[in-house]
Structure formats: structure tokens, C-alpha cells
Write a protein that holds these residues in place. Structure first.
Motif, PDB file in Angstrom:
ATOM      1  N   GLN A  96       0.825  -1.206   0.000  1.00  0.00           N
ATOM      2  CA  GLN A  96       0.000   0.000   0.000  1.00  0.00           C
ATOM      3  C   GLN A  96       0.860   1.258   0.000  1.00  0.00           C
ATOM      4  OE1 GLN A  96      -2.568  -0.461   3.397  1.00  0.00           O
ATOM      5  NE2 GLN A  96      -3.687  -2.179   2.510  1.00  0.00           N
TER       6      GLN A  96
ATOM      7  N   ALA B  92       2.123   1.932  -3.394  1.00  0.00           N
ATOM      8  CA  ALA B  92       1.096   2.439  -4.312  1.00  0.00           C
ATOM      9  C   ALA B  92       0.868   3.939  -4.182  1.00  0.00           C
ATOM     10  CB  ALA B  92      -0.222   1.687  -4.084  1.00  0.00           C
ATOM     11  N   THR B  93       1.400   4.568  -3.138  1.00  0.00           N
ATOM     12  CA  THR B  93       1.284   6.029  -3.030  1.00  0.00           C
ATOM     13  C   THR B  93       2.290   6.750  -3.919  1.00  0.00           C
ATOM     14  OG1 THR B  93       2.878   6.216  -1.206  1.00  0.00           O
ATOM     15  CG2 THR B  93       0.562   5.817  -0.611  1.00  0.00           C
TER      16      THR B  93
ATOM     17  N   ARG C  15       3.927  -1.376  -6.370  1.00  0.00           N
ATOM     18  CA  ARG C  15       4.286  -0.387  -7.394  1.00  0.00           C
ATOM     19  C   ARG C  15       3.513  -0.606  -8.689  1.00  0.00           C
ATOM     20  NH1 ARG C  15       7.520   4.174  -6.137  1.00  0.00           N
ATOM     21  NH2 ARG C  15       8.431   4.095  -8.210  1.00  0.00           N
ATOM     22  N   SER C  16       3.034  -1.818  -8.900  1.00  0.00           N
ATOM     23  CA  SER C  16       2.275  -2.102 -10.119  1.00  0.00           C
ATOM     24  C   SER C  16       0.801  -1.715 -10.001  1.00  0.00           C
ATOM     25  CB  SER C  16       2.384  -3.593 -10.470  1.00  0.00           C
ATOM     26  OG  SER C  16       1.650  -4.389  -9.546  1.00  0.00           O
ATOM     27  N   ARG C  17       0.348  -1.397  -8.808  1.00  0.00           N
ATOM     28  CA  ARG C  17      -1.044  -1.017  -8.594  1.00  0.00           C
ATOM     29  C   ARG C  17      -1.316   0.395  -9.110  1.00  0.00           C
ATOM     30  NH1 ARG C  17      -2.168  -2.877  -2.264  1.00  0.00           N
ATOM     31  NH2 ARG C  17      -1.582  -5.090  -2.527  1.00  0.00           N
ATOM     32  N   SER C  18      -2.591   0.701  -9.233  1.00  0.00           N
ATOM     33  CA  SER C  18      -2.969   2.077  -9.566  1.00  0.00           C
ATOM     34  C   SER C  18      -2.526   3.000  -8.437  1.00  0.00           C
ATOM     35  CB  SER C  18      -4.487   2.174  -9.751  1.00  0.00           C
ATOM     36  OG  SER C  18      -4.911   1.369 -10.832  1.00  0.00           O
ATOM     37  N   ARG C  19      -2.044   4.159  -8.793  1.00  0.00           N
ATOM     38  CA  ARG C  19      -1.528   5.105  -7.806  1.00  0.00           C
ATOM     39  C   ARG C  19      -2.646   5.597  -6.889  1.00  0.00           C
ATOM     40  NH1 ARG C  19       2.791   8.707  -8.054  1.00  0.00           N
ATOM     41  NH2 ARG C  19       3.849   6.988  -9.091  1.00  0.00           N
TER      42      ARG C  19
ATOM     43  N   THR D 161      -4.632   8.186  -5.003  1.00  0.00           N
ATOM     44  CA  THR D 161      -4.811   9.620  -5.235  1.00  0.00           C
ATOM     45  C   THR D 161      -4.665  10.389  -3.934  1.00  0.00           C
ATOM     46  OG1 THR D 161      -6.353   9.159  -7.043  1.00  0.00           O
ATOM     47  CG2 THR D 161      -6.391  11.380  -6.105  1.00  0.00           C
TER      48      THR D 161
END
Length: 358
Positions: free
Chosen positions: A293, A296-297, A327-331, A333
Motif C-alpha cells: 500500500q 502504491a502512493t 508499485r504495479s497497482r494504480s496510484r 490519489t
């Protein structure tokens, strides 16, 4: 003289309240006298620099532009929302839809500093391992960690630490890892360590000559990392032009006692957008999913301490896989605004008194 609990006024009004001629008394002295006469915190505003004298921070807040026209109302609104005065002073100068190009920088003393522009680089440094011995530095480097911090709790720069630091440096270099020395800055410079990390209290405890020595080492390639837990600390870190700034604690942590409210993923994502520097996620990362997590930021790296266990050779591959997956996840917001990280009625490390002209 009747004072409000928190004052945010211009230098001319500050002098008038003290029955002094405007322009004849240094701004930091005006603020100090106003606090001595009862103000809980004082912010003296200016065209490009505001002077902060609050229970949590002192220094010049330098900005690239004037910011919102309604900055006075924004300051009061931030106080009403639970921000301490030092953080409210930062928020007052940020426009809606702010970016890293709007973040002010905060000095460590009464010498004005220039605004420091953001850097665009957002590297992927992977898992940041934090350990307490050269042997564990070697184990983490062998397991593939690219960033390894050696955090030895001992008297700062005690000569007995040097052999351990040298051994850790050799171990990191042998496996292509970067050794980050925590706290012991003189020893780090003496052995030629490539990176150094300091907490905000440690940074503030240095005098101008000592900070200049570190800046000179930065100019020669030293990577400086600084901690941050609040908006004013983020601004102070940016002013030192470090290679990385840590944001924490992201989750509650038992590693050290802290007064700070956890940042959460929302504040971490806001830090990534606003810092203008690579951001290190730290604090309470105990499970691989938390690491994912944090990744992903958009944070450049995230710290693992207790999760390394007794055998980093066995545990690090799991953490590294979680980082890559995150890191492969959607960023994630970032929010428009962060949440407060220090309640007004909770203490924080005190601000170091700024030196004042005689």
C-alpha cells in the motif's frame, strides 16, 4: 496589553503593539517579546518570508510567491480545524490545488534562507532495511536490499563505533547496496559513508558550522535523509535540500515513543505530491500488504525494521515481492489537504530557540 492566544500580524503592527518604531527592531525579537507578553504563538508576515515563533517551530518560512490573497482567513480556518500554529502558517500560504512548487521552506534559525525548488525525480529504491549491526547490514545486502540503514543507539560519534561502521560500509559496497548511517554524522563523514539520516531534533541540535559541514559533504555527493512528521518539519527538511525525506509514522509504531498522529496512506500520498523530493514511508510497516500500500502512493521506498526477523535472507524476498506488487497497482490519489498529525493539546519536541541579534 491584551493579546490573542495566537497572533498573525505584519511587522509594522507587531512594532506598534510594542510601542516601537517599525523597522528598528529585528522581526524575530518582536515575536519573542510578544510571546513573552502572553501570546501563545506569533507569526509575523512579510512579502516573501514569514517569521514563525511558536511552541513547535521557529524560523523563516520562505515561499516562491505570495500565495492566496485570503491567507489570513486560511490561517484561522486551519487553527479551527485542529492544526497547531506552525502547521497553520504553512497551510495559509498554500493555494487550492497546490503542488510541490508551492511548498514553502523553513529555516533553522534567524538567518533568512532562499526558497528551494522541487526536484522531479521519483526513484524506485525498493525496500529500505533498517538494522542495528554490520552483520545484519551484510545479510540484507546479500539478500538484495539496495538501501540499508545502520541505526546504532549509542553515544553520538563514539570512537568505538567506527570499526562497526567501516565493516558495515564494506559489506554494503561488496553487494552494491547504499549504506545509510543514522545519527552519527561525524563518523559517517569520516569513513566516507555515501548516505546519512538525521531526525529533526538531531538536525536542529547542530549549529550553523555543523550544518555547513554536512552541506559541503552533500555538494560532494553525500545523500542526506531527514525525518518529517508535520508540515513545518516537511518545510524545514526541504530547506536542507536532502536526497530523501521520510514521512511517518504511517501507521502506529512501537519502535519509538512519539506524540504524532499516524499519517495514514492519505497523508503519505499528499507528502509524495508536495515534498518535491523522494519520500520514504516509515513507521508501523509490519505486514507485506502494508508495504504494498505504501508503494502504491508513489513513495520512493519504505522502511522495514522488525519485519526483517532473524534471517533477512528468508524475509527480504517476501518484502521485495510485496513492494513490486504495490508499485504495479494504480496510484493512490492524494487528498486535497492532509489531516493534522499533532493535536493542539499534545506536546511535541520543543522548537530550538533561534539565535537573535544582540
Amino acid at each position: 496589553m491584551s493579546e490573542s492566544p495566537v497572533l498573525r500580524i505584519g511587522a509594522r503592527e507587531a512594532a506598534a503593539r510594542l510601542n516601537l518604531l517599525a523597522g528598528h527592531t529585528p522581526v524575530p525579537m518582536l515575536a519573542r517579546v510578544l510571546r513573552a507578553r502572553g501570546a501563545a504563538a506569533v507569526v509575523i508576515t512579510g512579502d516573501t518570508h514569514d517569521w514563525l515563533d511558536t511552541p513547535h517551530a521557529q524560523g523563516w518560512l520562505a515561499r516562491p510567491r505570495s500565495g492566496p490573497a485570503d491567507h489570513a482567513a486560511r490561517f484561522e480556518a486551519a487553527l479551527a480545524q485542529g492544526w497547531v500554529a506552525a502547521d497553520a502558517a504553512v497551510l495559509a500560504r498554500l493555494p487550492d490545488h497546490a503542488s510541490a512548487a508551492d511548498l514553502p521552506v523553513l529555516s533553522c534559525g534567524d538567518r533568512r534562507i532562499p526558497w528551494v525548488p522541487p526536484r522531479d525525480a521519483r526513484p524506485d529504491a525498493g525496500v529500505y532495511a533498517i538494522v542495528d549491526s554490520a552483520a545484519r547490514v551484510r545479510a540484507c545486502a546479500e539478500a538484495g536490499a539496495r538501501l540499508v540503514q545502520l541505526r546504532i543507539k549509542a553515544e553520538r560519534d563514539h570512537p568505538a563505533l567506527v570499526p562497526e561502521l567501516r565493516e558495515a560500509l564494506r559489506a554494503a559496497q561488496a553487494h552494491g547496496a547504499t549504506l545509510v548511517v543514522n545519527d552519527h554524522w561525524r563518523s559517517a563523514l569520516a569513513i566516507g559513508a555515501p548516505a546519512l539520516h538525521l531526525g529533526q531534533e538531531d538536525w536542529l541540535s547542530l549549529d550553523e558550522t555543523e550544518r555547513a559541514a554536512i552541506a559541503a559533504a552533500q555538494a560532494l555527493g553525500l545523500q542526506l535523509g531527514l525525518s518529517s512528521h508535520s508540515l513545518w518539519e516537511l518545510c524545514r527538511a526541504r530547506g536542507a535540500a536532502p536526497a530523501m525525506v521520510a514521512c511517518g509514522p504511517v501507521w502506529p509504531t512501537l519502535t519509538k515513543a512519539m506524540p504524532w498522529v499516524p499519517q495514514g496512506l492519505d497523508n503519505l500520498a499528499w507528502w509524495v505530491r508536495m515534498a518535491g523530493l523522494p519520500v520514504v514511508a516509515i513507521g508501523g510497516i509490519l505486514a507485506p500488504e502494508q508495504l504494498a500500500q505504501a508503494a502504491a502512493t508513489g513513495a520512493a521506498t519504505a522502511c522495514v525494521v522488525r519485519g526483517l526477523g532473524d534471517d533477512p535472507h528468508a524475509t527480504l524476498p517476501v518484502w521485495q515481492a510485496a513492494w513490486r506488487e504495490g508499485r504495479s497497482r494504480s496510484r493512490i490519489t492524494p487528498p486535497a489537504w492532509p489531516h493534522p498529525t499533532l493535536a493542539p493539546d499534545r506536546p511535541a519536541p520543543p522548537a530550538s530557540p533561534a539565535p537573535l541579534p544582540a
